[in-house]
Design a protein around this motif. Sequence first.
Motif, short mmCIF file in Angstrom:
data_model
loop_
_atom_site.label_atom_id
_atom_site.label_comp_id
_atom_site.label_asym_id
_atom_site.label_seq_id
_atom_site.Cartn_x
_atom_site.Cartn_y
_atom_site.Cartn_z
N PHE A 104 -3.65 -5.60 6.46
CA PHE A 104 -3.48 -6.16 5.12
C PHE A 104 -3.32 -7.68 5.17
O PHE A 104 -3.91 -8.40 4.36
CB PHE A 104 -2.28 -5.53 4.43
CG PHE A 104 -2.05 -6.07 3.05
CD1 PHE A 104 -2.79 -5.60 1.98
CD2 PHE A 104 -1.12 -7.07 2.82
CE1 PHE A 104 -2.61 -6.10 0.70
CE2 PHE A 104 -0.93 -7.58 1.55
CZ PHE A 104 -1.67 -7.09 0.48
N ASP A 155 0.84 -1.20 0.00
CA ASP A 155 0.00 0.00 0.00
C ASP A 155 0.88 1.25 0.00
O ASP A 155 1.14 1.85 1.04
CB ASP A 155 -0.92 0.00 1.22
CG ASP A 155 -1.99 1.08 1.12
OD1 ASP A 155 -1.87 1.97 0.25
OD2 ASP A 155 -2.94 1.06 1.91
N GLU A 213 0.29 4.23 -0.94
CA GLU A 213 -0.39 5.44 -0.51
C GLU A 213 -0.37 5.58 1.00
O GLU A 213 -0.10 6.67 1.54
CB GLU A 213 -1.84 5.42 -1.01
CG GLU A 213 -2.60 6.70 -0.70
CD GLU A 213 -4.01 6.67 -1.25
OE1 GLU A 213 -4.80 7.57 -0.90
OE2 GLU A 213 -4.33 5.76 -2.05
N GLN A 273 -6.23 -2.95 2.41
CA GLN A 273 -5.70 -1.92 3.32
C GLN A 273 -6.83 -0.98 3.71
O GLN A 273 -6.87 0.16 3.29
CB GLN A 273 -4.54 -1.18 2.64
CG GLN A 273 -3.73 -0.30 3.58
CD GLN A 273 -3.25 -1.10 4.76
OE1 GLN A 273 -2.54 -2.06 4.61
NE2 GLN A 273 -3.62 -0.71 5.93
N SER A 318 -1.03 -1.27 10.14
CA SER A 318 -1.43 -1.27 8.74
C SER A 318 -1.09 -2.60 8.07
O SER A 318 -1.89 -3.16 7.31
CB SER A 318 -0.75 -0.12 8.00
OG SER A 318 -1.16 1.12 8.53
#
Length: 303
Positions: free
Chosen positions: A112, A90, A92, A118, A108
């Motif tokens: 995932f 991810d 971003e 995410q 995070s």
Amino acid sequence: MISFVDPLVSNYTVVDFRDKAVALIEDIFARDKIPIVVGGTNYYIESLLWKVLIDTKEKAGTAPGPVTDRRVELEQLDGVELHRRLSQVDPEMAAKLHPHDKRKLARSLQVFEETGIQDYQHGIFQSIGFKEFHEYLVSEGNCSPETSALLLQKGIQALKQVTKRYARRQNKWVRNRFLRRPGPNVPPVYGLEVSDGLRWEEDVLKPALEIVESFIQGREPPAEPVKMEYDVSENKRSHRVCELCDRVIIGDREWAAHTRSKSHLHHLKKRRKLEATSRAAGTSEDSGAGAETPGEESSSPLP
């Protein structure tokens, strides 16, 4: 039973709650204490009153092993390594987090790994009080203090709106399940005036304690339980047969509830659809009854 389910757990059901709560309630009774169920939805409270829920989860043949906290495991890694892994799945989200923020990086990655996406807006995070502050939470440290304050106020206003809607649904649930058709195990329901926050102790805390103390002491509480208004001409022993659902309904109130039920309305809709189809087919046959077949001579006399 407060803060005992991981927010990422998405398969926790009311059956799981019922089984754990009943065990605790029985333990409290065994110690000559009175358990008091506080908070939660009425649906969960109902699961303790009516034992009609069935556990549909598959039972494993062996006892489960110790549960490990994946986030704690990930936090043992170097922050740069965590940031590199997150960037792969991810980019971003990784761009929003500093490599030194190991806690958020590990969280995070945990999301995932366990969900394949995410996005923490699933499971318990669908509960009121979580998703309303999504924008505020994900923008933390990545926007100006003014923008952050506006997002916080936006979350607060959204929380108020959904809480009001939820309260209306809960009141409707209480009326339908606890007051309109009370069963033998339904306890009396007492209403408390909670509209004035400044009178919380006088209008809520004090009368609630009086009701509980009266129950413990085995005497009638000073407050009257809430009762639904009913028609004096109501016949509780009326006997009706719903041919549509193939059911026998006893009592005027039960009949009225049945005719409004989803099951009855579904059967009613299905029958009306069949009747409409039959009428359409009949109309089609009637309109074609007088038509001449091509190639056949008319029997009408010539002029």
